[in-house]
Design an enzyme around this catalytic site. Sequence first.
Site, PDB file in Angstrom:
ATOM      1  N   HIS A  26      -1.068  31.136  47.868  1.00 26.50           N
ATOM      2  CA  HIS A  26      -0.339  30.545  46.743  1.00 26.50           C
ATOM      3  C   HIS A  26      -0.413  29.021  46.827  1.00 26.50           C
ATOM      4  O   HIS A  26      -0.583  28.465  47.917  1.00 26.50           O
ATOM      5  CB  HIS A  26       1.143  30.945  46.789  1.00 26.50           C
ATOM      6  N   CYS A  32       9.508  31.038  49.122  1.00 24.02           N
ATOM      7  CA  CYS A  32       9.344  32.385  48.559  1.00 24.02           C
ATOM      8  C   CYS A  32      10.665  33.135  48.431  1.00 24.02           C
ATOM      9  O   CYS A  32      10.807  34.029  47.594  1.00 24.02           O
ATOM     10  CB  CYS A  32       8.416  33.225  49.439  1.00 24.02           C
TER      11      CYS A  32
END
Length: 256
Positions: A164, A251
């Site tokens: 990511h 996250c």
Amino acid sequence: MFKNVIVRRPSKSLVNGITSAPELGKPDYELALKQHDSYIEALKSCGVEVTVLEADERYPDSCFVEDVAVLSKNCAIVTNPGAMTRKGEEKEIIDILKDFYTDDKIEYVKAPGTIEGGDVMMVGDHFYVGLSERTNEEGAKQFIEALEKHGLTGSMVPLKEVLHLKTGLAYLENNNLLVAGEFVNSPEFEKFNKIIIDESESYSANCIWVNDKVIVPAGYKKTKKAVEDAGYEVIVVDTSEYRKLDGGLSCLSLRF
């Protein structure tokens, strides 16, 4: 400044979450719970109200709540996760978002577009969107169109190595940017004051700024010192069990 944070408790099914590093072993569920408790306390110490959602056993990765929505002062955008085992997670966040946003302020990314919040980095009113295995160009396009509808802007950043975008970047406000790996010399981020993370501590590039404090993962002394040297108060939280599932500090929450 952030007022609210949303987190979701890890499920027992966490041990079956997605990982690119099976050599690290399966997460220890009880330890993951304790680490999550510490994470929540760290967030509260930054002066935010934390909404804690119950664990969802149907989705092993659902504690990584950042991926299912992107929240800003102007709007909320519900994502469409690119990982097949995470399809459906995004639907579980919608009713929660309605406690904070009116229906006309909630947008949705739809198939064939895919996007995960871990690929989105907010810098003021501009959002950088990483094109990754989880976020495709169609998803990024829909996302940017939704931003523009609410007076915000976005741009795409192709990824070469990381899972990511925020695996290798963390915006610490005041034009300060933690950078690691492929982003160190990336032209998209030339204008920032870069705090370069040592290659041996690249995991710790995933820090989070919360109201002038920076939460840093435990065990990365060089990164902790670099952030402190930049003038920030640092809070250290152990995320060892989440690292086993490619997860980091950002996250585990939605901050807005």
